[in-house]
Design a protein around this motif. Sequence first.
Motif, PDB file in Angstrom:
ATOM      1  N   PHE A 168       3.878   8.140   9.941  1.00 34.45           N
ATOM      2  CA  PHE A 168       3.745   7.629   8.583  1.00 34.45           C
ATOM      3  C   PHE A 168       2.688   8.437   7.843  1.00 34.45           C
ATOM      4  N   ASP A 169       3.046   9.057   6.747  1.00 35.28           N
ATOM      5  CA  ASP A 169       2.132   9.865   5.947  1.00 35.28           C
ATOM      6  C   ASP A 169       1.476   8.977   4.890  1.00 35.28           C
ATOM      7  N   ARG A 170       0.289   8.497   5.181  1.00 38.48           N
ATOM      8  CA  ARG A 170      -0.430   7.590   4.271  1.00 38.48           C
ATOM      9  C   ARG A 170      -0.765   8.227   2.924  1.00 38.48           C
ATOM     10  N   GLY A 171      -0.791   9.537   2.863  1.00 37.42           N
ATOM     11  CA  GLY A 171      -1.116  10.230   1.621  1.00 37.42           C
ATOM     12  C   GLY A 171       0.066  10.413   0.684  1.00 37.42           C
ATOM     13  N   ASP A 172       1.263  10.061   1.136  1.00 36.61           N
ATOM     14  CA  ASP A 172       2.476  10.247   0.338  1.00 36.61           C
ATOM     15  C   ASP A 172       2.997   8.881  -0.106  1.00 36.61           C
ATOM     16  N   TRP A 173       2.741   8.510  -1.372  1.00 37.44           N
ATOM     17  CA  TRP A 173       3.153   7.199  -1.879  1.00 37.44           C
ATOM     18  C   TRP A 173       4.647   6.971  -1.695  1.00 37.44           C
TER      19      TRP A 173
ATOM     20  N   TRP B 206       6.613   8.209   0.662  1.00 38.06           N
ATOM     21  CA  TRP B 206       7.027   8.587   2.008  1.00 38.06           C
ATOM     22  C   TRP B 206       8.265   7.804   2.433  1.00 38.06           C
ATOM     23  N   CYS B 207       9.261   8.551   2.873  1.00 34.66           N
ATOM     24  CA  CYS B 207      10.493   7.977   3.426  1.00 34.66           C
ATOM     25  C   CYS B 207      11.076   9.038   4.344  1.00 34.66           C
TER      26      CYS B 207
ATOM     27  N   SER C  22      15.869  12.368   5.299  1.00 37.04           N
ATOM     28  CA  SER C  22      15.728  13.795   4.988  1.00 37.04           C
ATOM     29  C   SER C  22      16.385  14.183   3.670  1.00 37.04           C
ATOM     30  N   ASP C  23      17.480  13.529   3.305  1.00 42.31           N
ATOM     31  CA  ASP C  23      18.172  13.910   2.069  1.00 42.31           C
ATOM     32  C   ASP C  23      17.547  13.275   0.823  1.00 42.31           C
ATOM     33  N   LYS C  24      16.701  12.282   0.997  1.00 38.91           N
ATOM     34  CA  LYS C  24      16.020  11.560  -0.084  1.00 38.91           C
ATOM     35  C   LYS C  24      16.979  10.880  -1.062  1.00 38.91           C
ATOM     36  N   LYS C  25      18.265  11.029  -0.834  1.00 38.20           N
ATOM     37  CA  LYS C  25      19.261  10.402  -1.707  1.00 38.20           C
ATOM     38  C   LYS C  25      19.215   8.880  -1.569  1.00 38.20           C
TER      39      LYS C  25
ATOM     40  N   THR D  76       0.793  -1.231   0.000  1.00 41.97           N
ATOM     41  CA  THR D  76       0.000   0.000   0.000  1.00 41.97           C
ATOM     42  C   THR D  76       0.823   1.277   0.000  1.00 41.97           C
ATOM     43  N   ALA D  77       2.134   1.183   0.028  1.00 39.88           N
ATOM     44  CA  ALA D  77       3.032   2.348  -0.053  1.00 39.88           C
ATOM     45  C   ALA D  77       4.392   1.854  -0.512  1.00 39.88           C
TER      46      ALA D  77
END
Length: 181
Positions: A140-145, A147-148, A151-154, A18-19
């Motif tokens: 956990f942000d259920r609206g953000d597919w 979501w992680c 912080s750097d998203k790298k 689901t994510a």
Amino acid sequence: DVSRPLQEKYICIAIHSTAQAKYWNYKGGWDIIVDYLKSKGFDVVCIDKNSSFGNKNHMNYIPTNVIDLTGNDSLEERINQIYHSSFFIGLPSRLSWLSWALEKPTIMISGFSHDYTEFETPYRVQNKNVCNGCWNDNYFDRGDWLWCPKSDKKEMFECTKSITPQMVIEKIDSLIKDNNL
């Protein structure tokens, strides 16, 4: 009386969730595992509801080398498919829990949750040497597919990207040995 869906010995897998954080994000990992299982003499059946799932910017597809039994099957049909399989491989999802409830040997590939939040299995695959358990440790942000909490998203989804096919194969070999398959 429900009949066996396949006459040959087979494994059920379910690769969707689901994510994106719940997926096994090792690129090409499922294809490697399916090839390995086939080399061991098993057919591999995918029993997800959908053959592809995600959002418009990030889709996930079942391996091309499986028997595709995806679809909107009833719970009873999914139970029958899992019940007659040799074992099940999945993610922290409903079908993994269903497999476990059926007392079917279950391999769970997970990085986003701590092991104490899922059913107990000697066949859990997790890499605790990298960021893991974010679902338990963060909102956990259920609206953000995508979501992680990195912080750097790298290194998004390093919890599951770092689970190698070899780690899964080790659990497969252990399960096969433990259950005389």
